[in-house]
Design an enzyme around this catalytic site. Structure first.
Site, PDB file in Angstrom:
ATOM      1  N   LYS A  24       0.874  -0.593   0.253  1.00 11.05           N
ATOM      2  CA  LYS A  24       0.612  -0.092   0.055  1.00 11.05           C
ATOM      3  C   LYS A  24       0.848   1.455   0.349  1.00 11.05           C
ATOM      4  O   LYS A  24       1.970   1.181   0.419  1.00 11.05           O
ATOM      5  CB  LYS A  24      -1.552  -0.034   1.292  1.00 11.05           C
ATOM      6  CG  LYS A  24      -1.531  -0.639   1.719  1.00 11.05           C
ATOM      7  CD  LYS A  24      -3.150  -1.307   0.396  1.00 11.05           C
ATOM      8  CE  LYS A  24      -4.068  -2.097   0.560  1.00 11.05           C
ATOM      9  NZ  LYS A  24      -4.854  -2.744  -0.759  1.00 11.05           N
TER      10      LYS A  24
ATOM     11  N   LYS B 165       2.757  -8.554  -1.977  1.00  8.49           N
ATOM     12  CA  LYS B 165       1.788  -8.666  -2.876  1.00  8.49           C
ATOM     13  C   LYS B 165       1.148  -7.496  -3.433  1.00  8.49           C
ATOM     14  O   LYS B 165       1.360  -6.442  -3.659  1.00  8.49           O
ATOM     15  CB  LYS B 165      -0.024  -9.517  -1.889  1.00  8.49           C
ATOM     16  CG  LYS B 165      -1.158  -9.520  -3.096  1.00  8.49           C
ATOM     17  CD  LYS B 165      -2.387  -9.768  -2.032  1.00  8.49           C
ATOM     18  CE  LYS B 165      -3.548  -9.358  -3.233  1.00  8.49           C
ATOM     19  NZ  LYS B 165      -3.435  -9.897  -4.113  1.00  8.49           N
TER      20      LYS B 165
ATOM     21  N   ASP C  48      -1.476  -5.014  -5.798  1.00  8.47           N
ATOM     22  CA  ASP C  48      -3.172  -5.385  -4.892  1.00  8.47           C
ATOM     23  C   ASP C  48      -3.163  -5.423  -7.186  1.00  8.47           C
ATOM     24  O   ASP C  48      -2.466  -5.018  -8.172  1.00  8.47           O
ATOM     25  CB  ASP C  48      -3.322  -3.520  -4.586  1.00  8.47           C
ATOM     26  CG  ASP C  48      -4.137  -4.316  -3.836  1.00  8.47           C
ATOM     27  OD1 ASP C  48      -5.272  -4.675  -4.112  1.00  8.47           O
ATOM     28  OD2 ASP C  48      -4.065  -3.077  -3.325  1.00  8.47           O
ATOM     29  N   GLU C  49      -4.762  -5.638  -6.793  1.00  7.82           N
ATOM     30  CA  GLU C  49      -5.847  -6.171  -7.694  1.00  7.82           C
ATOM     31  C   GLU C  49      -5.462  -4.447  -8.602  1.00  7.82           C
ATOM     32  O   GLU C  49      -5.396  -5.638  -9.700  1.00  7.82           O
ATOM     33  CB  GLU C  49      -7.041  -5.676  -7.372  1.00  7.82           C
ATOM     34  CG  GLU C  49      -7.917  -4.883  -7.566  1.00  7.82           C
ATOM     35  CD  GLU C  49      -7.904  -4.679  -5.465  1.00  7.82           C
ATOM     36  OE1 GLU C  49      -7.245  -5.482  -4.830  1.00  7.82           O
ATOM     37  OE2 GLU C  49      -7.915  -3.225  -5.365  1.00  7.82           O
TER      38      GLU C  49
ATOM     39  N   HIS D 169      -6.731 -13.051  -7.348  1.00  8.43           N
ATOM     40  CA  HIS D 169      -6.917 -11.936  -5.939  1.00  8.43           C
ATOM     41  C   HIS D 169      -8.082 -12.208  -7.706  1.00  8.43           C
ATOM     42  O   HIS D 169      -8.427 -11.808  -8.136  1.00  8.43           O
ATOM     43  CB  HIS D 169      -6.394 -10.988  -6.850  1.00  8.43           C
ATOM     44  CG  HIS D 169      -6.849  -9.552  -6.112  1.00  8.43           C
ATOM     45  ND1 HIS D 169      -6.306  -8.958  -4.990  1.00  8.43           N
ATOM     46  CD2 HIS D 169      -7.965  -9.169  -6.219  1.00  8.43           C
ATOM     47  CE1 HIS D 169      -6.982  -8.193  -3.886  1.00  8.43           C
ATOM     48  NE2 HIS D 169      -8.353  -7.907  -4.877  1.00  8.43           N
TER      49      HIS D 169
ATOM     50  N   LYS E 226     -12.749  -6.679   6.537  1.00  9.31           N
ATOM     51  CA  LYS E 226     -13.925  -5.397   6.667  1.00  9.31           C
ATOM     52  C   LYS E 226     -14.796  -5.825   4.957  1.00  9.31           C
ATOM     53  O   LYS E 226     -15.213  -5.650   5.056  1.00  9.31           O
ATOM     54  CB  LYS E 226     -12.729  -3.921   5.716  1.00  9.31           C
ATOM     55  CG  LYS E 226     -12.112  -4.130   4.806  1.00  9.31           C
ATOM     56  CD  LYS E 226     -11.461  -3.595   4.157  1.00  9.31           C
ATOM     57  CE  LYS E 226     -10.361  -3.679   3.257  1.00  9.31           C
ATOM     58  NZ  LYS E 226      -9.058  -2.887   2.293  1.00  9.31           N
TER      59      LYS E 226
HETATM   60  O1  LIG Z   1      -5.754  -5.167  -0.651  1.00 14.25           O
HETATM   61  C1  LIG Z   1      -6.450  -6.022  -0.493  1.00 14.25           C
HETATM   62  C2  LIG Z   1      -5.950  -5.969   1.399  1.00 14.25           C
HETATM   63  O2  LIG Z   1      -5.922  -4.940   2.333  1.00 14.25           O
HETATM   64  P1  LIG Z   1      -5.916  -4.735   3.567  1.00 14.25           P
HETATM   65  O3  LIG Z   1      -4.988  -6.143   4.287  1.00 14.25           O
HETATM   66  O4  LIG Z   1      -5.400  -3.485   3.831  1.00 14.25           O
HETATM   67  O5  LIG Z   1      -7.585  -4.615   3.423  1.00 14.25           O
HETATM   68  C3  LIG Z   1      -7.280  -6.884  -1.113  1.00 14.25           C
HETATM   69  O6  LIG Z   1      -7.344  -6.424  -1.970  1.00 14.25           O
HETATM   70  C4  LIG Z   1      -8.657  -7.001  -0.521  1.00 14.25           C
HETATM   71  O7  LIG Z   1      -8.384  -8.386   0.667  1.00 14.25           O
HETATM   72  C5  LIG Z   1      -9.268  -8.050  -1.805  1.00 14.25           C
HETATM   73  O8  LIG Z   1     -10.415  -8.688  -0.276  1.00 14.25           O
HETATM   74  P2  LIG Z   1     -10.736 -10.591  -0.754  1.00 14.25           P
HETATM   75  O9  LIG Z   1      -9.585 -11.209  -0.429  1.00 14.25           O
HETATM   76  O10 LIG Z   1     -12.239 -10.461   0.020  1.00 14.25           O
HETATM   77  O11 LIG Z   1     -10.768 -10.692  -2.336  1.00 14.25           O
HETATM   78 MG   LIG Z   2      -6.883  -4.403  -2.820  1.00 16.82          MG
END
Ligand SMILES: O=C(COP(=O)(O)O)[C@H](O)[C@H](O)COP(=O)(O)O
Ligand SMILES: [Mg+2]
Length: 488
Positions: free
Chosen positions: A180, A206, A208-209, A298, A338
């Protein structure tokens, strides 16, 4: 239930095939006496028929439109083995406590599906029926695949057992973090975050998406700086480390190019987003198998169609499809974080990923037994708004074969990223030790964390910052079957 005269198949060939419109049940898409065969593909739909629509006719329509039928009789049926090719709705049950909704079961002959193609399965099973006017809503709740069909897929290229052997990590969940902020960092700063997280004690970082190849950081820069960080952290800690390099791109050719570069730099893992589609995922899975690479999936976008109970596709079906398609990791929910996730429902997804044989478990949303035919197991990933203060809940809910991923819950640590990673590693190891010593971590978890924090300043700071944070909202996607004492 329903009008049994109308719901009966017309067997007189002259009447059945004369031009015109018949009910789907009359055309043979409803058979209350049908006994599913061990080679059939089964699907369970939750349907909400329009007012006045007979649920049996609605179920027959779903069977019809997801196999051979159209809205009117066609004589060309008779050029085929149509009795066999017609899917059969064979059972319709009212959904408990949800007036107007019905669970309808449909059986499909194995010959309706191409070997080894989730894309083909999807085109049939979710091709037309979700827009069908006589239904207000439809949801694909669950599916069962016969072993004969399972064996046409290669499945996960690496699997849980081999992943652990390659990483040399056993007896505990793996730890990760999503880098992040997810957009905007330069390659060099991005690599610094990755190094700090891995050096502090995480196994994985990781992408991110939505990080692909934007103007602020082109993909090659990210891969170079990330792998530099991975190598330095491995050297510093003596552990195998990885960072999921997201190869998601606009074309298959570009995804292969990025995957090849990740391999050439020595990465143990690549990542792809669910939005690339099933064919893209299966192609990358085959590439990973040939290149000894872990494939992290993801599930970007899934919430648009998995979350609402009355319409869409349950994530348990997506999880089944992805185990067949062949991914090694899949985001499967946290229950406590969350994002959406009823604890029992989420455990059902985990079972689909990790079982040798999945058994019917209605409170967890599992409506069918499923023999996985020796396909490798998928490592589920718990990610999204989790922190060290929930470690006992996460370990209790999901056990050891899971990647616990704390993005904000690592990088947002008041003492820095390494401290955030150390807090999570210490919390995890303390909890695993306590469990292995026979303590009741569900009840004693907060106390176990406090004890560990006495000797670990980063954990003390993490608990002080986030210890009270929880996301207590009513889950949307829950089972309609209440748990009994024995399964709760
Ligand atoms: O970026 C994050 C989590 O970041 P953080 O740990 O800062 O909240 C992921 O994209 C989500 O977990 C995806 O959700 P899911 O795993 O439900 O597909
Ligand atoms: Mg994410």
């Amino acid at each position: 239930m329903g009008n049994m005269t109308e719901a009966t198949q017309i067997t007189d060939a002259r009447k059945r095939y004369s031009a015109g419109v018949l009910k789907y049940a009359q055309m043979g898409y409803w058979d209350a006496d049908y006994q599913p065969r061990h080679t059939d593909v089964l699907a369970l739909f939750r349907i909400t028929p329009q007012d006045g629509v007979d649920p049996i006719e609605a179920a027959a329509a779903v069977a019809g439109e997801s196999s051979t039928a159209t809205w009117t009789v066609v004589w060309t049926d008779r050029l085929t083995a149509c009795d066999m090719y017609r899917a059969k709705a064979y059972r319709v049950d009212p959904v408990p406590n949800n007036p107007g909704q019905y669970f309808c079961y449909v059986a499909y002959d194995l010959s309706l599906f191409e070997e080894g193609s989730i894309t083909n399965v999807a085109a049939s099973i979710i091709g037309n029926v979700f827009s069908f006017k006589p239904l207000k809503a439809a949801r694909l709740e669950d599916m069962k695949f016969p072993v004969a069909y399972v064996k046409t897929f290669a499945g996960p290229p690496t699997g849980i057992v081999v992943e652990r052997e390659r990483l040399d990590k056993f007896g505990r969940p793996l730890l990760g973090a999503t880098t992040k902020p997810k957009l905007g960092l330069s390659g060099r700063n991005y690599g610094r975050v990755v190094y700090e997280g891995l050096k502090g004690g995480l196994d994985f970082m990781k992408d991110d998406e939505n990080i692909n190849s934007q103007p602020f950081m082109h993909w090659r820069d990210r891969f170079l700086f990330v792998m530099d960080a991975v190598n330095k952290a491995s050297a510093a800690t003596g552990e195998v480390k990885g960072s999921y390099l997201n190869v998601t791109a606009g074309t298959m050719e570009e995804m292969y190019r990025r995957a090849e570069f990740a391999r050439s730099l020595g990465s143990v893992v690549i990542m792809v987003d669910l939005v690339v589609g099933y064919t893209g995922i299966q192609s990358l899975s085959h590439w990973c198998r040939q290149n000894d690479m872990i494939l992290h999936l993801h599930r970007a976008g899934h919430g648009t169609y998995t979350r609402q109970k009355t319409h869409g596709v349950s994530f348990r079906v997506i999880a089944k499809w992805m185990r067949l398609a062949g991914v090694d990791h899949i985001h499967a929910g946290t229950a406590v974080g969350k994002l959406e996730g009823d604890p029992l429902t989420v455990q059902g997804y985990y079972n689909v990923c990790r079982d040798t044989r999945t058994v019917v478990d209605l409170p967890r949303g599992l409506h069918f037994d499923q023999d996985w035919g020796a396909l490798r197991k998928v490592m589920p990933v718990a990610s999204g708004g989790i922190h060290a203060g929930q470690m006992h809940q996460l370990l209790d809910l999901f056990g050891d074969d899971v990647v616990l991923q704390f993005g904000g819950g690592t990088i947002g640590h008041p003492q820095g990223i390494q401290a955030g990673a150390t807090a999570n590693r210490v919390a995890l190891e303390a909890m695993v030790l306590a469990r292995n010593e026979g303590r009741d971590i569900r009840a004693e978890g907060p106390e176990i964390l406090r004890e560990a924090a006495r000797w670990c300043t980063p954990l003390a700071a993490a608990l002080q910052t986030w210890g009270e944070v929880s996301f207590d909202y009513a889950p949307t996607d829950t089972s309609d079957y209440l748990p009994t004492a024995s399964v709760a």
